[in-house]
Design an enzyme around this catalytic site. Structure first.
Site, PDB file in Angstrom:
ATOM      1  N   ASP A 171      19.557  27.782  78.041  1.00 35.85           N
ATOM      2  CA  ASP A 171      19.765  28.206  76.663  1.00 35.85           C
ATOM      3  C   ASP A 171      19.531  29.713  76.586  1.00 35.85           C
ATOM      4  O   ASP A 171      18.818  30.264  77.423  1.00 35.85           O
ATOM      5  CB  ASP A 171      18.763  27.461  75.759  1.00 35.85           C
ATOM      6  CG  ASP A 171      19.319  27.250  74.365  1.00 35.85           C
ATOM      7  OD1 ASP A 171      20.391  27.783  74.058  1.00 35.85           O
ATOM      8  OD2 ASP A 171      18.665  26.525  73.577  1.00 35.85           O
ATOM      9  N   ARG A 223      23.078  21.726  61.673  1.00 35.66           N
ATOM     10  CA  ARG A 223      21.617  21.656  61.550  1.00 35.66           C
ATOM     11  C   ARG A 223      21.163  21.820  60.102  1.00 35.66           C
ATOM     12  O   ARG A 223      20.273  21.105  59.641  1.00 35.66           O
ATOM     13  CB  ARG A 223      20.937  22.684  62.439  1.00 35.66           C
ATOM     14  CG  ARG A 223      19.418  22.535  62.398  1.00 35.66           C
ATOM     15  CD  ARG A 223      18.696  23.505  63.271  1.00 35.66           C
ATOM     16  NE  ARG A 223      18.906  23.216  64.680  1.00 35.66           N
ATOM     17  CZ  ARG A 223      19.201  24.141  65.573  1.00 35.66           C
ATOM     18  NH1 ARG A 223      19.349  25.387  65.215  1.00 35.66           N
ATOM     19  NH2 ARG A 223      19.358  23.818  66.827  1.00 35.66           N
ATOM     20  N   THR A 234      24.202  32.627  71.650  1.00 37.68           N
ATOM     21  CA  THR A 234      24.652  33.027  70.322  1.00 37.68           C
ATOM     22  C   THR A 234      25.282  34.421  70.398  1.00 37.68           C
ATOM     23  O   THR A 234      25.809  34.911  69.422  1.00 37.68           O
ATOM     24  CB  THR A 234      23.460  33.074  69.343  1.00 37.68           C
ATOM     25  OG1 THR A 234      22.393  33.785  69.986  1.00 37.68           O
ATOM     26  CG2 THR A 234      22.992  31.685  68.968  1.00 37.68           C
ATOM     27  N   LYS A 260      25.464  23.291  70.461  1.00 37.44           N
ATOM     28  CA  LYS A 260      25.552  23.704  71.868  1.00 37.44           C
ATOM     29  C   LYS A 260      24.619  22.863  72.749  1.00 37.44           C
ATOM     30  O   LYS A 260      25.033  22.330  73.778  1.00 37.44           O
ATOM     31  CB  LYS A 260      25.213  25.199  72.006  1.00 37.44           C
ATOM     32  CG  LYS A 260      26.214  26.100  71.286  1.00 37.44           C
ATOM     33  CD  LYS A 260      25.913  27.578  71.496  1.00 37.44           C
ATOM     34  CE  LYS A 260      24.614  28.018  70.844  1.00 37.44           C
ATOM     35  NZ  LYS A 260      24.607  27.899  69.379  1.00 37.44           N
ATOM     36  N   THR A 261      23.356  22.746  72.329  1.00 39.24           N
ATOM     37  CA  THR A 261      22.399  21.951  73.102  1.00 39.24           C
ATOM     38  C   THR A 261      22.854  20.491  73.142  1.00 39.24           C
ATOM     39  O   THR A 261      22.802  19.835  74.184  1.00 39.24           O
ATOM     40  CB  THR A 261      20.995  22.064  72.472  1.00 39.24           C
ATOM     41  OG1 THR A 261      20.633  23.447  72.436  1.00 39.24           O
ATOM     42  CG2 THR A 261      19.957  21.297  73.259  1.00 39.24           C
TER      43      THR A 261
END
Ligand code: ATP
Ligand code: MG
Length: 336
Positions: free
Chosen positions: A108, A216, A157, A63-64
């Protein structure tokens, strides 16, 4: 939310180094990137800012990364903040009034914005206007400020926690899904090149299969396995090195981490549907972490199901733990 295993904060710096900078380097999430690419091209042709974008999905999927990519593709500057950092409307006014034309404001964890802050955002999002209070008490004056058009990119999230009026103000809403092993394999091949480690395809496929569908995790596993390869195996990763490294990290053959196994173990001892609270207390993690970080993968890979009475293990999970599943009629629940 506390960070789970494999989400090492110290890796932040090198995490950034592996981050794709342009849409063309972003692997997977095809429906999302297709939609974003179209919206970006159209906005550029019209010489307008991009519509507001809401990105949702489990942590570590990009997302980032996508927020930064959108700014880069639009040739716009990006300002980054997070829901919990914005205490009051005044904090937001400060940020909004300093944005340049077409800038991307990335918020965020946008689900954790306070309601007053969220409502303050509405007029900024819709009309690019905010009201600023000057002075206090009897001398208070309200000043309306027109902002240069900007794009709000929100990441969350927990999309379900966003109010309907807030969610509807995002013209573009995209949900990221867990990656397939094949997609993670491609992400890892790129990362291995950037890290300067020689890795063969079967070695990378081994890591990809055991990374919980999460970019990640895959990159973090690769970095640790690279350490092992560099120190003991001439900087080469193959299946044997990957297996040794993953075992050192406590990742089992199915890609489950220690905490995944503790969650499954807790449910296995009860042998019936169990509430999230009980699971959280037993494994010593908070409920949000279990629900947002661990469960999506466990559910998607068929280890547990959510039922109206709680979480329930599947036959596959009992088999994975080397236990005999309860008889189907033992708890009146259908096991998958
Ligand atoms: N599609 C992709 N291709 C290549 N690398 C990716 C991709 N998606 C994510 N990554 C890598 O995974 C890492 C995690 O991605 P990112 O920080 O964008 O996730 P996130 O969804 O913002 O997670 P969080 O919810 O925890 O903030 C990035 O540093 C990047 O290296
Ligand atoms: Mg992020």
């Amino acid at each position: 939310m506390s960070q789970p295993q494999g989400f090492d904060q110290r890796d932040d710096q090198s995490d950034r180094a592996l981050r794709p900078k342009r849409l063309a380097d972003f692997t997977g999430q095809v429906p999302v990137t297709r939609n974003l690419s179209l919206a970006i091209q159209a906005a550029r042709q019209r010489k307008e800012q991009l519509d507001h974008v809401l990105l949702s999905g489990p942590p570590g999927l990009g997302k980032t990364t996508l927020a930064h990519i959108m700014a880069a593709e639009m040739g716009a500057e990006i300002r980054e903040t997070a829901g919990p950092l914005i205490e009051k409307p005044g904090d937001l006014a400060g940020i909004l009034s300093s944005l340049k034309q077409g800038a991307v404001l990335f918020i965020d964890e946008i689900h954790s914005l306070k309601r007053v802050v969220e409502e303050y955002l509405y007029s900024a999002m819709e009309d690019f206007r905010i009201t600023i209070q000057l002075g206090e008490g009897a001398t208070t004056q309200a000043l309306t400020l027109t902002l240069p058009p900007f794009t709000l990119v929100g990441a969350t999230t927990r999309e379900g926690q966003l109010s309907a009026p807030f969610r509807s103000r995002f013209g573009i809403r995209e949900r990221l899904d867990l990656y397939s092993p094949d997609e993670l394999g491609r992400i890892l091949a790129r990362s291995a090149t950037l890290l300067g480690v020689a890795a063969d395809a079967p070695g990378l496929a081994t890591i990809a299969r055991r990374s919980r569908g999460t970019a990640r995790y895959a990159n973090n596993h690769l970095r640790r396995i690279r350490d092992l390869a560099q120190v003991s195996y001439g900087n080469r990763i193959d299946v044997a090195v990957a297996n040794e490294g993953l075992a050192m990290l406590g990742v089992d053959a199915a890609g489950l981490t220690e905490l995944d196994r503790r969650i499954l173990g807790c449910l296995a001892t009860h042998r019936r549907a169990v509430g999230l609270k009980t699971v959280a207390v037993t494994v010593g993690e908070d409920e949000a972490t279990i629900e947002d970080i661990y469960e999506p993968f466990l559910i998607q890979s068929g280890y547990l199901v959510k039922t109206p009475t709680g979480r329930l293990l599947t036959v596959k999970a009992y088999q994975h733990l080397g236990l005999t599943p309860p008889e189907a009629d033992e708890n009146q629940q259908r096991l998958f």
